[in-house]
Write an enzyme that holds these catalytic residues in place. Structure first.
Site, PDB file in Angstrom:
ATOM      1  N   ASP A 194       1.294   5.028   1.447  1.00  0.00           N
ATOM      2  CA  ASP A 194       0.847   6.000   2.433  1.00  0.00           C
ATOM      3  C   ASP A 194       1.430   7.368   2.110  1.00  0.00           C
ATOM      4  O   ASP A 194       2.567   7.488   1.644  1.00  0.00           O
ATOM      5  CB  ASP A 194       1.306   5.574   3.836  1.00  0.00           C
ATOM      6  CG  ASP A 194       0.679   4.253   4.257  1.00  0.00           C
ATOM      7  OD1 ASP A 194      -0.383   3.903   3.709  1.00  0.00           O
ATOM      8  OD2 ASP A 194       1.251   3.566   5.116  1.00  0.00           O
ATOM      9  N   ASP A 196       0.845  -1.200   0.000  1.00  0.00           N
ATOM     10  CA  ASP A 196       0.000   0.000   0.000  1.00  0.00           C
ATOM     11  C   ASP A 196       0.877   1.246   0.000  1.00  0.00           C
ATOM     12  O   ASP A 196       2.061   1.181   0.306  1.00  0.00           O
ATOM     13  CB  ASP A 196      -0.969   0.012   1.182  1.00  0.00           C
ATOM     14  CG  ASP A 196      -0.303  -0.453   2.460  1.00  0.00           C
ATOM     15  OD1 ASP A 196       0.866  -0.066   2.689  1.00  0.00           O
ATOM     16  OD2 ASP A 196      -0.935  -1.206   3.219  1.00  0.00           O
ATOM     17  N   ASP A 223       8.894   4.268  13.747  1.00  0.00           N
ATOM     18  CA  ASP A 223       9.590   3.217  14.499  1.00  0.00           C
ATOM     19  C   ASP A 223      11.025   2.986  14.029  1.00  0.00           C
ATOM     20  O   ASP A 223      11.975   3.193  14.782  1.00  0.00           O
ATOM     21  CB  ASP A 223       8.771   1.914  14.538  1.00  0.00           C
ATOM     22  CG  ASP A 223       8.215   1.490  13.187  1.00  0.00           C
ATOM     23  OD1 ASP A 223       8.550   2.128  12.161  1.00  0.00           O
ATOM     24  OD2 ASP A 223       7.459   0.497  13.150  1.00  0.00           O
TER      25      ASP A 223
END
Ligand code: ATP
Ligand code: MG
Length: 455
Positions: free
Chosen positions: A64, A62, A143
């Site tokens: 983003d 996907d 992260d």
């Protein structure tokens, strides 16, 4: 500590000619979002896993987008847009089957102990995160360094605030900031490290792996709904077997799937491992072929070792078999659901798959036809084959059921003959609804059908 970047937050700009990302590899939906935001005067970047995957020549699952436009701004620009999330407010722009996730840059807001408007930290965990910020701040709260790269639609450069570009080239997962603190904020990051290292064949930096031993336990208290989502990403996204092995090797399996870890360690553990790994490999193969996969079947495999051992123990103790399987199934699902949520519809299917296993051994005509017509026959039969392929004593049964389900009804009826003698365990286990109309003719079983399983 961040060894690769002594000056976090200082941007390094990698110009178009120094990286391999081309617009041709970006989905049409994401490109439209990026261009429209940019034309409206907002900053617009492709970010996260998509940039990382494109840099290593992979195909992102996907795309983003990160922007300085607020979710409301985004909604004004796109008719096909809906706002979602509370913990993490986002805009989804929808183009047919494609959904482009558009997130507003998020800031740090400092680690405070109570709600400060948009961000809420409880016991060191972030439970709400809606403070808007700058792109630098947005990068620092991600992260891993390799997940914090921004592809700028304005000039096609990549912006790197944390040394992620180099880490992609070196194929290493490094946390941004102090690893222990980042895991305390969100323990699921430990699972993300394991999953991404398996999926991408990246190493986990030593200082990112070191805290697992001490902090892995925090995963036992992570929200079950998030662990369910993360489990789907680990086991049902095409890299299940690799993810499972990495999870086991990381020492974190027991914190998330304690019954599985225990069953693997006990007698019969190697056979169970065979069933589980075959289930994972089969799921990976189905994903690769674009076929559908269900968490129920895979979770049934994850917990099979525990269910089988406990059911056998109950039966040895004198509990009626059908009742033993039912009780144990419910118990195991309830225990696992304390860690990883198991939505009811999947729990039900898991229970059916398990409870049908002993019924394959019963080859009385009436019961054979009833089992063949059972709505869960297919899943349970596939599960039987999984067991048969891995040294459980059901290989002959597997072959038998494979053969009989391909036979025309009449031929099978003829082969099975007239109804046969009730076996000891069926006498008490027949469903109540049947009991009234049961007038079983008692005949001697043909020899070939008496043995449950010759192996
Ligand atoms: P995948 O290829 O599996 O989608 P991903 O890195 O894109 O991997 P997502 O869950 O789609 O994973 O998250 C998108 C981005 O959001 C990540 O790349 C990362 O920058 C950020 N992110 C996701 N989860 C966390 C987290 N728990 N803590 C901090 N940042 C996160
Ligand atoms: Mg992603």
């Amino acid at each position: 500590m961040n060894e690769s970047n002594p000056n976090p937050g200082a941007v390094r700009i990698i110009p178009r000619e120094a990286h391999n990302i081309s617009r041709k590899q970006i989905s049409s939906g994401a490109l439209r979002v990026l261009y429209r935001l940019n034309e409206a005067g907002y900053a617009a970047y492709l970010v996260g896993g998509a940039v990382r995957d494109l840099l290593i020549g992979g195909r992102p699952k996907d795309f983003d987008v990160a922007t300085d436009a607020t979710p409301e701004d985004v909604r004004r620009l796109f008719r096909n847009c809906r706002l979602i999330g509370r913990r993490f407010r986002l805009a989804h722009v929808v183009f047919g089957p494609e959904i482009v996730e558009v997130a507003t840059f998020r800031g740090n807001g400092g680690d405070v102990d109570e709600a400060d408007g948009g961000r809420q930290v409880v016991d060191g965990r972030i439970v709400r995160d809606n403070v808007w910020g700058t792109i630098e701040e947005d990068a620092l709260r991600r992260d891993f360094t390799v997940n914090a790269l921004y592809y700028d639609i304005a000039d096609f450069s990549v912006r790197d605030y944390v040394g992620g570009f180099e880490d992609v080239q070196r194929r290493v997962l490094r946390l941004i900031g102090d690893p222990a603190q980042r895991y305390r904020e969100d323990p699921v990051r430990m699972l993300r490290a394991v999953r991404l290292s398996a999926k991408l064949a990246f190493a986990i930096a030593p200082d990112a792996r070191a805290p697992f031993a001490e902090l892995g336990e925090l995963l036992a208290h992570a929200p079950p709904a998030r662990l369910f989502d993360e489990s789907l990403k680990m086991f049902l996204a095409g890299n299940g077997l690799k993810s499972f092995r990495a999870l086991e090797q990381s020492g974190l399996l027991g914190a998330v799937f304690p019954l599985t870890a225990r069953a693997l360690a006990f007698r019969g553990g190697e056979t169970f491992r065979g069933v589980l790994e075959a289930g994972l490999a089969g799921t990976d193969a189905r994903v690769a072929e674009g076929k559908s996969v269900t968490p129920a079947f895979l979770f049934a495999a994850m917990l099979w070792g525990a269910v089988r051992a406990q059911a056998e123990r109950e039966i040895a103790r004198g509990v009626e078999p059908n009742l033993a399987w039912q009780r144990v199934s419910l118990h195991v699902i309830a225990e696992q659901a304390k860690h990883v949520a198991i939505p009811r519809r999947f729990g039900q299917v898991m229970q059916e798959i398990w409870m049908l296993q002993p019924r394959f051994a019963d080859r009385q005509k009436k019961r054979v036809f009833r089992l063949l017509a059972h709505p869960r026959f297919r899943g349970a039969y596939d599960f039987l084959l999984l067991r048969a392929g891995e040294g459980e004593d059901v290989a002959e049964l597997g072959r038998w059921w494979t053969r009989v389900q391909q036979m025309p009804h009449d031929a099978l009826a003829a082969e099975l003959g007239v109804a046969t003698v009730a076996t000891a365990d069926s006498a008490g286990g027949a469903p109540a609804a049947d009991a009234t109309k049961k007038r079983r003719r008692r005949r001697r079983k043909p020899a070939a059908q008496t043995a449950g399983d010759p192996q």
